[in-house]
Structure formats: structure tokens, C-alpha cells
Write a protein that holds these residues in place. Structure first.
Motif, mmCIF file in Angstrom:
data_model
loop_
_atom_site.group_PDB
_atom_site.id
_atom_site.type_symbol
_atom_site.label_atom_id
_atom_site.label_comp_id
_atom_site.label_asym_id
_atom_site.label_seq_id
_atom_site.Cartn_x
_atom_site.Cartn_y
_atom_site.Cartn_z
ATOM 1 N N ASN A 23 1.055 -0.687 -1.523
ATOM 2 C CA ASN A 23 -0.264 -0.630 -1.620
ATOM 3 C C ASN A 23 -0.868 -0.194 -2.614
ATOM 4 O OD1 ASN A 23 -0.869 -1.180 1.262
ATOM 5 N ND2 ASN A 23 -0.044 0.806 1.931
ATOM 6 N N THR A 24 -0.484 -0.912 -4.050
ATOM 7 C CA THR A 24 -1.053 -0.636 -5.329
ATOM 8 C C THR A 24 -1.204 -1.947 -5.632
ATOM 9 O OG1 THR A 24 0.868 -0.348 -6.351
ATOM 10 C CG2 THR A 24 0.113 1.563 -5.739
ATOM 11 N N MET A 25 -1.985 -2.097 -6.813
ATOM 12 C CA MET A 25 -2.378 -3.688 -7.261
ATOM 13 C C MET A 25 -0.951 -4.024 -7.891
ATOM 14 S SD MET A 25 -5.580 -4.534 -9.787
ATOM 15 C CE MET A 25 -6.134 -6.175 -9.794
ATOM 16 N N PHE A 26 -0.798 -5.494 -7.498
ATOM 17 C CA PHE A 26 0.213 -6.273 -8.336
ATOM 18 C C PHE A 26 0.238 -6.031 -9.641
ATOM 19 C CE2 PHE A 26 0.794 -8.673 -4.191
ATOM 20 C CZ PHE A 26 2.202 -8.469 -4.175
ATOM 21 N N ALA A 27 1.435 -5.964 -10.514
ATOM 22 C CA ALA A 27 1.445 -5.784 -11.994
ATOM 23 C C ALA A 27 0.774 -7.092 -12.420
ATOM 24 C CB ALA A 27 2.573 -5.551 -12.458
ATOM 25 N N GLY A 28 1.299 -8.394 -11.589
ATOM 26 C CA GLY A 28 0.669 -9.502 -12.137
ATOM 27 C C GLY A 28 -0.801 -9.891 -11.767
ATOM 28 N N LYS A 52 -0.180 3.724 -15.202
ATOM 29 C CA LYS A 52 -0.038 4.080 -13.948
ATOM 30 C C LYS A 52 -0.299 3.420 -12.886
ATOM 31 C CE LYS A 52 -2.222 8.547 -15.538
ATOM 32 N NZ LYS A 52 -3.307 9.594 -15.208
ATOM 33 N N PRO A 53 -0.067 3.551 -11.619
ATOM 34 C CA PRO A 53 -0.178 2.523 -10.572
ATOM 35 C C PRO A 53 -1.954 2.718 -10.311
ATOM 36 C CG PRO A 53 1.329 4.070 -9.733
ATOM 37 C CD PRO A 53 0.643 4.800 -11.110
ATOM 38 N N LEU A 54 -2.169 1.564 -9.775
ATOM 39 C CA LEU A 54 -3.674 1.283 -9.323
ATOM 40 C C LEU A 54 -3.999 1.508 -7.907
ATOM 41 C CD1 LEU A 54 -6.108 -1.416 -11.222
ATOM 42 C CD2 LEU A 54 -6.512 -0.268 -9.023
ATOM 43 N N ASN A 55 -4.469 2.355 -7.446
ATOM 44 C CA ASN A 55 -4.689 2.573 -5.947
ATOM 45 C C ASN A 55 -5.885 2.256 -5.293
ATOM 46 O OD1 ASN A 55 -2.082 3.857 -5.745
ATOM 47 N ND2 ASN A 55 -2.910 5.297 -7.275
ATOM 48 N N ASN A 56 -7.155 2.229 -6.262
ATOM 49 C CA ASN A 56 -8.389 2.240 -5.575
ATOM 50 C C ASN A 56 -9.528 1.098 -6.193
ATOM 51 O OD1 ASN A 56 -8.314 4.572 -3.639
ATOM 52 N ND2 ASN A 56 -7.639 5.622 -5.814
ATOM 53 N N GLU A 57 -9.894 1.347 -7.461
ATOM 54 C CA GLU A 57 -10.857 0.493 -8.023
ATOM 55 C C GLU A 57 -10.534 -0.071 -9.400
ATOM 56 O OE1 GLU A 57 -15.569 1.478 -9.343
ATOM 57 O OE2 GLU A 57 -14.327 2.888 -8.517
ATOM 58 N N PRO A 58 -10.181 -1.592 -9.069
ATOM 59 C CA PRO A 58 -9.748 -2.162 -10.275
ATOM 60 C C PRO A 58 -10.943 -2.569 -11.410
ATOM 61 C CG PRO A 58 -8.824 -3.332 -8.374
ATOM 62 C CD PRO A 58 -10.010 -2.085 -8.017
ATOM 63 N N ARG A 59 -10.787 -2.276 -12.578
ATOM 64 C CA ARG A 59 -11.928 -2.466 -13.514
ATOM 65 C C ARG A 59 -11.127 -2.761 -14.839
ATOM 66 N NH1 ARG A 59 -14.399 1.239 -15.205
ATOM 67 N NH2 ARG A 59 -16.146 -0.005 -16.212
#
Length: 297
Positions: free
Chosen positions: A200-205, A243-250
Motif C-alpha cells: 500500500n505504498t507507491m511502486f518504485a517504478g 522513504k516510502p510514499l503513502n499518501n500524496e505523490p508530487r
């Protein structure tokens, strides 16, 4: 980085009006008080101060009716120009207008400021009043753009968004969009739900793809600014995942950090452009990317 804020204290307000008078009225021997009008209480006021508390720029927004807002009293201290202070103030006022459902912005620009406002999407409509028998003003209008952050050359950002959607279908599936384009920054966003992994975090790719398209977009806009055209490809890149990206990708590009000699595209048919991209989860830095883009005619 300069912060746009609202005057709060008595000292703030005195300094705010002092700069407004100093830049917009004093050179024509107008008295103190002439820099204010009867709409002050109903308007939105913004200013920028430096760390020493000195006011560097001021601006005001008021509504003429439910659909139209007006920018007035834009002023930047003479010794602090060419630092994007006016752009930051204008950007903040535009966001206020669009979020309060204005359909258009109007302003009356002095002749020397016409190019500045044109870069930010304002259309010259007609010659307006002549102030102090000396300063010609022009009426300019900006219609609400498709996205509130499309501040500088919104027509370019619309073409860029359409290009991604039509030429790179995966970008649409990932929900990657142009978020803002200003004099100092280019930012993008993505749909987290379309890019989740089993943790439930953003794919590295997906983070890498967001960074790549953000850098590609910054390169495209730099070419437009230079009045050049070419095919852009990513030649080399490196990324650090912090860090992992959990919420708001920018994605974000500080435009002053980009490096390259785009003029070589004309002389040599090829140019290189280095773009540093930062990926955020909201306001938290989660990845650092550096892309080397090649442009060919």
C-alpha cells in the motif's frame, strides 16, 4: 525561498502601505494616503518580507462581481526585482480568485509590465487610462485556466498535458498531471490508488516514471521558453529512494537548478539538458532523481 503572507500587525500594515506608496505613488509626487482606496477592508492583501522583516513586494485582490476579480497595487521594491517576487504574489492572488470561483481576472497594467503579464496568461484587451498625464495603463484579462496551478503560459501546460495523454497512455492510467508551472518551479501529481504495491505504498517504478515525466515536462517547457522545438528523450538517470510514499505523490523541479545549453539545438542539431527532480509525499521528500535529457531536431 520567499513566503507570501498576509499583513497582521500594525507594523506590517504600515510597511505594506509604505512600499505601495513608495513604488506606485511617490515618484509622481502623490501624497501618503493616495495609495489606498475605499475597497481596502473588503480586499485580500498579500506581501513578501525578507528575514530582516523588510517588505519586498505587495499586492491586492478584490472582487468586482461574483465572476470577476481584480488585481491591483502590485509593487516590488526596486532593489529586489528579478527575484520572482511579483510572480509569487500574482500566483497567490490567482489561487485565491480561482478557489473563490472567479471566472476571470482583470487588471490595468502599466506599459512596462505588459510582457510580464502576457507570460502569465493575461490577454491585452484595450488601452485604458493615462495616470498622472504620464503613465499609460492597459486593460488585461485572464480567463480561469483548466487547472488553478497553470499560472505561466497556461496554453503550453495544456498542450503538455494533452501530449502526455495522447502519446504516453500509461501516464493517464497512472493519473499523472501537470500541477503547476511558475517562473521558479514546475510540479506534477499522480494518483496514488493507481500506483499502489502490495505494501500500500507507491511502486518504485511508478515513482521513477513520475520523476521521468516531470523532468521531461520541464525540458519541454524550457524549449518553449527558448522558442525551440525538438524531440526529447531520456539518455541517463539516477534516483535515490529515501522513504516510502503513502499518501500524496508530487514531482517538483526547481527551474533554477536545470542545466544545459539549449541553443546548441540550433547550431549543432542536438542539445543536452540536466534536470533535477524531487518527489514528495505531500510536503515530505521521498526521492531524488536526476535526468539527462537529449533533444534532437
Amino acid at each position: 525561498m520567499f513566503q507570501v503572507t498576509t499583513p497582521q500587525s500594525s507594523e506590517d500594515w504600515q510597511a505594506y502601505y509604505q512600499l505601495r506608496w513608495q513604488v506606485l505613488r511617490a515618484p509622481w509626487n502623490e501624497p501618503r494616503g493616495s495609495e489606498q482606496d475605499d475597497l481596502e477592508q473588503d480586499a485580500e492583501h498579500r506581501f513578501i518580507k525578507n528575514k530582516a522583516g523588510e517588505v519586498l513586494g505587495v499586492a491586492r485582490l478584490h472582487f468586482n462581481n461574483h465572476q470577476q476579480a481584480q488585481v491591483r497595487y502590485m509593487a516590488v521594491a526596486e532593489g529586489n526585482r528579478n527575484q520572482h517576487i511579483g510572480s509569487r504574489l500574482l500566483h497567490e492572488l490567482e489561487k485565491l480568485a480561482w478557489t473563490q470561483d472567479a471566472g476571470e481576472l482583470v487588471l490595468y497594467a502599466r506599459e512596462r509590465a505588459l510582457d510580464f503579464y502576457k507570460r502569465h496568461g493575461y490577454e491585452l484587451k484595450e488601452k485604458a487610462h493615462l495616470a498622472y498625464d504620464d503613465v499609460q495603463h492597459w486593460k488585461m484579462i485572464k480567463q480561469k485556466p483548466s487547472e488553478p496551478g497553470w499560472f505561466r503560459h497556461p496554453n503550453w501546460t495544456q498542450v503538455l498535458q494533452n501530449t502526455w495523454r495522447e502519446s504516453i497512455p500509461i501516464s493517464d492510467a497512472m493519473g499523472i498531471k501537470v500541477e503547476s508551472y511558475t517562473d521558479w518551479q514546475f510540479t506534477t501529481s499522480a494518483d496514488l490508488d493507481a500506483n499502489l504495491n502490495l505494501h500500500n505504498t507507491m511502486f518504485a517504478g511508478s515513482i521513477y516514471s513520475l520523476a521521468t515525466l516531470t523532468g521531461w515536462g520541464a525540458t519541454y517547457l524550457a524549449l518553449k521558453e527558448a522558442q525551440l522545438e525538438g524531440n526529447i528523450v531520456l539518455a541517463d538517470a539516477n534516483i535515490k529512494y529515501l522513504k516510502p510514499l503513502n499518501n500524496e505523490p508530487r514531482g517538483s523541479v526547481d527551474l533554477s537548478g536545470c542545466k544545459g545549453k539549449l541553443a546548441e539545438l540550433e547550431s549543432e542539431g542536438k542539445a543536452s539538458y540536466l534536470v533535477p527532480v524531487e518527489i514528495y509525499d505531500g510536503d515530505v521528500l521521498v526521492a531524488e532523481f536526476e535526468g539527462q535529457f537529449i533533444i534532437k531536431k
